[in-house]
Design an enzyme around this catalytic site. Structure first.
Site, PDB file in Angstrom:
ATOM      1  N   LYS A  46      66.815  35.234  21.381  1.00  0.00           N
ATOM      2  CA  LYS A  46      65.515  34.437  20.117  1.00  0.00           C
ATOM      3  C   LYS A  46      65.618  34.478  18.671  1.00  0.00           C
ATOM      4  O   LYS A  46      66.015  33.157  18.496  1.00  0.00           O
ATOM      5  CB  LYS A  46      64.199  35.134  20.290  1.00  0.00           C
ATOM      6  CG  LYS A  46      63.620  34.714  22.143  1.00  0.00           C
ATOM      7  CD  LYS A  46      61.748  34.358  21.249  1.00  0.00           C
ATOM      8  CE  LYS A  46      61.595  33.882  23.059  1.00  0.00           C
ATOM      9  NZ  LYS A  46      61.429  35.129  24.109  1.00  0.00           N
ATOM     10  N   LYS A  92      68.580  24.787  33.763  1.00  0.00           N
ATOM     11  CA  LYS A  92      68.062  25.459  34.663  1.00  0.00           C
ATOM     12  C   LYS A  92      66.660  25.526  33.744  1.00  0.00           C
ATOM     13  O   LYS A  92      66.233  24.766  32.478  1.00  0.00           O
ATOM     14  CB  LYS A  92      68.137  27.446  33.680  1.00  0.00           C
ATOM     15  CG  LYS A  92      66.982  27.634  33.576  1.00  0.00           C
ATOM     16  CD  LYS A  92      66.677  29.159  33.076  1.00  0.00           C
ATOM     17  CE  LYS A  92      65.611  29.809  33.639  1.00  0.00           C
ATOM     18  NZ  LYS A  92      64.528  30.085  32.417  1.00  0.00           N
ATOM     19  N   LYS A  98      60.768  25.856  30.304  1.00  0.00           N
ATOM     20  CA  LYS A  98      59.522  24.264  29.698  1.00  0.00           C
ATOM     21  C   LYS A  98      60.343  24.631  28.160  1.00  0.00           C
ATOM     22  O   LYS A  98      60.152  23.054  27.559  1.00  0.00           O
ATOM     23  CB  LYS A  98      57.753  25.050  29.591  1.00  0.00           C
ATOM     24  CG  LYS A  98      58.216  26.606  28.478  1.00  0.00           C
ATOM     25  CD  LYS A  98      56.621  27.395  28.311  1.00  0.00           C
ATOM     26  CE  LYS A  98      56.887  28.702  28.143  1.00  0.00           C
ATOM     27  NZ  LYS A  98      56.904  29.381  29.316  1.00  0.00           N
TER      28      LYS A  98
END
Ligand code: ADP
Ligand code: TRP
Length: 337
Positions: free
Chosen positions: A110, A206, A209
């Site tokens: 992240k 992949k 969301k």
């Protein structure tokens, strides 16, 4: 044998979540005592809209139930309904090396994406370990990306036991040999479903969301159709054999068609003579054949929010009974009345 897993309610569930996680959870309810929860506290690290947070939590619970989770067999609950998890989160945190959290893949990924981290994101693995250890889980079915988190939970359980359990030997965690004491926190093991490769999204990356490339499980019918008809394909001519590499449409057909039907479709794909549009229609049909019954149950549950709440409250009560037993031992061990 106790099985435990959670899904974060941070977005609408898609077929990647089903083949990579939920399907496995539902199957495992027959293999042991299953505890499944909606990780709505973890979801707060990304969902900042209270109405949406509540909605997504309920949707995840309805998804589990409509996909076959039987609340009589498995314990289904909301993470936030068992407050003991927050107490264990703190106590466990006092034995967690800061360096472990700094090298957590999920955290580093992240940061690499430019997300500015807050404490919640940094501490995410500690709460996840508390989720697992609170219920003395033996097995935790998860996707590959979560393996490191389970390894952390094991390491920290050992560290807690070494620190607080007299006679505990990390080589003999169950205290089977004479003179050894079993740990208070049980060491969990990850269960990764190797056979499910990564489910591709409509763009071939992949399915996730975060990439906006999903086919939702319980989404609007028109939107599903649009997504499926929009799956990325190449410019191979109708008559020509179609490539099977880097072909999300092919992979999705393989996943969703019944095993008995796939070989015939596979043969025609490789032979050529049909356009991609036809295969997309076939995939849409396969989607409805596979998920139609679950979608119907989902709609029924949506119309009966009181029933859903009753199931979740019942699950929370059963989970709390287990959690409070463990916390009594943990408190005693660390010296908290
Ligand atoms: P997303 O990538 O959409 O944010 P999550 O990270 O919340 O999904 O994943 C929840 C669960 O679903 C995890 O166990 C993860 O491994 C599984 N999962 C998500 N996307 C896929 C995929 N494309 N293929 C296989 N499994 C997936
Ligand atoms: N981190 C998991 C995920 O993103 C969700 C989760 C939270 C979880 N707590 C857990 C999974 C405990 C297994 C066990 O998929």
């Amino acid at each position: 044998m106790r099985i435990l897993s959670g899904v974060q309610s941070s977005g609408r569930l898609h077929i990647g979540n089903y083949y990579g996680a939920l399907r496995q959870f539902v199957q495992m309810q027959d293999e042991g005592e299953a505890y499944y929860f909606i990780a709505n506290l973890h979801a707060l690290t990304t969902v900042r809209d209270p109405k949406l947070a509540e909605e997504l939590t309920r949707e995840a619970a309805m998804a589990y139930l409509s996909l076959g989770l039987d609340p009589k067999k498995a314990v289904l609950f909301r993470q936030s309904d068992v407050k003991e998890v927050l107490e264990l989160n703190w106590i466990l945190g006092t034995v967690v090396p800061h360096a472990h959290l700094e090298r957590a893949h999920s955290y580093k990924d992240k940061i690499a994406k430019g997300i500015s981290p807050d404490f919640g994101l940094f501490a995410y693995p500690v709460l996840m370990a508390a989720d697992i250890l609170l219920y003395s889980a033996d097995f935790v079915p998860v996707g590959k990306d979560q393996i490191q988190h389970i390894e952390f939970a094991r390491d920290w359980a050992v560290k807690f036991n070494v620190t607080y359990v007299p006679g505990y030997d990390p080589q003999d965690s169950e205290g089977k040999e004479k003179g050894h004491a079993p740990g208070i926190l049980k060491l969990p093991a990850a269960r990764v479903q190797e056979s499910t490769a990564v489910v591709p999204g409509v763009d071939g990356q992949k399915m996730s969301k975060s990439y906006g490339n999903t086919i939702e499980l319980f989404g609007d019918e028109k939107e599903i159709k649009k997504r499926i008809m929009g799956i990325k394909t190449d410019s191979t001519a109708v008559e020509a054999p179609k490539p099977t590499e880097n072909a999300p449409l092919y992979d999705l057909l393989k996943l969703m068609l019944p095993e008995s039907r796939f070989p015939e479709v596979d043969a025609s794909w490789r032979a050529g003579g049909k356009g991609y549009g036809e295969y997309k229609k076939l995939l849409l049909e396969a989607y409805h054949d596979t998920f139609g019954p679950a979608r119907k149950r989902y709609e029924e549950l949506k119309r009966d929010p009181a029933e859903l709440e009753r199931i979740l409250q019942d699950g929370a009560e059963r989970a709390r009974a287990e959690a409070s037993r463990l916390m009594q031992r943990v408190r005693r061990a660390v010296g908290i009345p």
